[in-house]
Design a protein around this motif. Structure first.
Motif, PDB file in Angstrom:
ATOM      1  N   GLU A 109       0.906  -1.277  -0.168  1.00 48.34           N
ATOM      2  CA  GLU A 109      -0.061  -0.025  -0.092  1.00 48.34           C
ATOM      3  C   GLU A 109       0.852   1.204   0.217  1.00 48.34           C
ATOM      4  OE1 GLU A 109      -2.445   3.222   1.629  1.00 48.34           O
ATOM      5  OE2 GLU A 109      -0.774   2.222   2.516  1.00 48.34           O
ATOM      6  N   GLU A 112       2.476   1.812  -3.280  1.00 46.68           N
ATOM      7  CA  GLU A 112       1.533   2.267  -4.276  1.00 46.68           C
ATOM      8  C   GLU A 112       1.210   3.620  -4.166  1.00 46.68           C
ATOM      9  OE1 GLU A 112      -2.264  -0.245  -5.228  1.00 46.68           O
ATOM     10  OE2 GLU A 112      -0.430  -1.372  -5.830  1.00 46.68           O
ATOM     11  N   LYS A 113       0.889   4.094  -2.893  1.00 49.05           N
ATOM     12  CA  LYS A 113       0.763   5.716  -2.566  1.00 49.05           C
ATOM     13  C   LYS A 113       1.933   6.374  -3.083  1.00 49.05           C
ATOM     14  CE  LYS A 113      -1.279   6.427   1.752  1.00 49.05           C
ATOM     15  NZ  LYS A 113      -1.338   6.121   3.066  1.00 49.05           N
ATOM     16  N   LYS A 116       2.044   6.786  -6.709  1.00 50.44           N
ATOM     17  CA  LYS A 116       1.011   7.911  -7.209  1.00 50.44           C
ATOM     18  C   LYS A 116       1.336   9.118  -6.966  1.00 50.44           C
ATOM     19  CE  LYS A 116      -3.394   5.956  -6.417  1.00 50.44           C
ATOM     20  NZ  LYS A 116      -4.585   5.820  -5.546  1.00 50.44           N
TER      21      LYS A 116
ATOM     22  N   ARG B  48      -9.103  -1.583  -7.174  1.00 53.75           N
ATOM     23  CA  ARG B  48      -7.998  -0.942  -7.967  1.00 53.75           C
ATOM     24  C   ARG B  48      -8.658  -0.090  -9.167  1.00 53.75           C
ATOM     25  NH1 ARG B  48      -4.038  -2.137  -4.693  1.00 53.75           N
ATOM     26  NH2 ARG B  48      -2.933  -4.161  -4.971  1.00 53.75           N
ATOM     27  N   VAL B  54      -6.751   0.156  -0.466  1.00 49.74           N
ATOM     28  CA  VAL B  54      -6.991  -1.433  -0.197  1.00 49.74           C
ATOM     29  C   VAL B  54      -5.633  -1.798   0.145  1.00 49.74           C
ATOM     30  CG1 VAL B  54      -6.702  -1.741  -2.579  1.00 49.74           C
ATOM     31  CG2 VAL B  54      -7.705  -3.392  -0.970  1.00 49.74           C
ATOM     32  N   LEU B  55      -5.769  -2.537   1.323  1.00 49.31           N
ATOM     33  CA  LEU B  55      -4.447  -3.410   1.659  1.00 49.31           C
ATOM     34  C   LEU B  55      -4.750  -4.869   1.217  1.00 49.31           C
ATOM     35  CD1 LEU B  55      -4.290  -2.368   5.294  1.00 49.31           C
ATOM     36  CD2 LEU B  55      -2.589  -1.684   3.650  1.00 49.31           C
ATOM     37  N   ASN B  56      -3.822  -5.447   0.412  1.00 48.86           N
ATOM     38  CA  ASN B  56      -4.114  -6.879  -0.158  1.00 48.86           C
ATOM     39  C   ASN B  56      -3.098  -7.609   0.562  1.00 48.86           C
ATOM     40  OD1 ASN B  56      -5.088  -8.504  -2.071  1.00 48.86           O
ATOM     41  ND2 ASN B  56      -3.091  -8.111  -3.412  1.00 48.86           N
ATOM     42  N   TYR B  73      -2.148  -0.727  10.453  1.00 53.97           N
ATOM     43  CA  TYR B  73      -2.180   0.204   9.530  1.00 53.97           C
ATOM     44  C   TYR B  73      -2.738   1.564  10.307  1.00 53.97           C
ATOM     45  CZ  TYR B  73      -3.635   2.971   5.502  1.00 53.97           C
ATOM     46  OH  TYR B  73      -3.758   3.958   4.478  1.00 53.97           O
TER      47      TYR B  73
END
Lengths: 123, 229
Positions: A109, A112-113, A116, B48, B54-56, B73
């Motif tokens: 996460e 990805e942040k 972005k 997505r 989202v935490l996958n 988190y």
């Protein structure tokens, strides 16, 4: 006394088991660390199987009438011990898997942040 | 003040968007995070595609592990309040801000959304209600605290509880057990009356066959938890 027949049957089984485990360790299918308890158990029972007088003496000491029962009893105790150790290991492993997957999810996460943000900066 | 909604999701492709929209609309001051517990349907793709947070999880951890990921988190990202919220449309986001205000005013550590305080909305089936009442009595007996809805999956934690949960959280059927764990370290639990809907999509994790396992496991877990005190 054990009959020579059961002595041989038990002995053959143990040697086959021993060979199989050593072979698996050799081919790296089994980690020595986890196979150690099996090896020790097998060797121990094998020694008792080969020296019935020793076995008889110990079983008399424990009050077990038929020495072969003592082999079964010992094997049973060893197996239980090993299975229980595995359950403990399993608990620890599942806890580690959980921690790892959570760390992976959080990191993904974060990545990805960051990606972005970077994309927004460049455009 | 930062608040987070944790949405554990396992195969919720039909309801996850609705849940997120409900939160965006009725709980504007809350951030949200979806914890995708290795769904086999299109939950992840859907999230997505719509750019949802989202935490996958790479392997399926079960509800306990998924919720804990959310608390982890929340704790790491400095949230002051974190609330668990089912992704299947059972919970109503319009309660969230009221719950947080209530927590702040009364200095509560863990606030559980209870269906049974005012007995409104979907009340669950008879047998299940019986099980819930049984756990409620058991907890009262062991801790002296009355929790009317110990299996409720709608619960809000402050930072101190978040930290405890991030370190240690039961794996399956975690709700009653985790409440007792918090009570044992002297935290203050209260309940807030909420209405819940009957689930729209997905099946309960507690099927009839598993309910026996559920009763035994949770009972033992509560007893063990009481022994830890």
């Amino acid at each position: 006394m054990m009959t020579i027949k059961i002595q041989i049957i038990i002995g053959v089984c143990l040697v086959i088991g021993l060979a199989a485990i050593v072979n698996m360790i050799r081919r790296r299918r089994l980690e020595l660390k986890y196979a150690l308890s099996w090896l020790i158990a097998i060797v121990f029972v094998l020694v008792l199987d080969c020296f019935p007088t020793l076995l008889t003496r110990i079983s008399r000491m424990l009050g077990i009438w038929a020495p072969v029962n003592m082999i079964f009893f010992l094997g049973f105790c060893f197996s239980l011990l090993i299975i229980f150790t595995l359950t403990v290991t399993l608990s620890r492993m599942s806890e580690r898997v959980r921690r790892l997957s959570q760390a992976v999810a959080l990191n993904e996460e974060k990545i990805e942040k960051l990606l972005k943000e970077k994309e927004e900066k460049t455009t | 003040m930062k608040s987070l909604v944790i949405i554990p999701a396992y195969n919720e492709e039909k309801s996850i968007l609705k849940t997120v929209n409900d939160i965006k609309e009725h709980a504007k001051s809350f951030d949200y995070v979806i914890v995708n517990d290795c769904s086999m349907d299109k939950t992840l793709e859907l999230c997505r595609e719509h750019g949802l947070c989202v935490l996958n999880l790479p392997v399926n951890l079960g509800i306990g592990g998924a919720v804990q990921t959310g608390y982890l988190y929340a704790y790491k990202n400095g949230y002051d309040y974190a609330v668990q919220f089912d992704g299947d449309g059972q919970h109503d986001a319009s309660y969230l801000e009221k719950m947080r205000d209530y927590m702040k005013d009364r200095d509560v550590d863990l606030l559980i959304g209870s269906r049974f305080l005012e007995k409104e909305g979907f009340q669950s089936s008879g047998l299940r209600r019986f099980g819930i009442r049984y756990f409620s009595h058991l907890i009262k007996l062991l801790t002296g605290v009355r929790i009317t809805d110990p299996t409720s999956g709608m619960r809000m934690a402050n930072r101190s509880v978040m930290e405890i949960y991030a370190n240690c959280y039961p794996k399956d059927y975690p709700e009653p057990e985790s409440a007792v764990a918090i009570l044992n370290v002297g935290k203050k639990i209260e309940e807030y009356p909420v209405k819940m809907r009957e689930r729209e999509e997905g099946v309960s994790s507690i099927s009839p066959i598993r309910s026996v396992y559920y009763m035994i496991k949770v009972t033992l877990a509560i007893l063990v938890e009481a022994l830890r005190k």
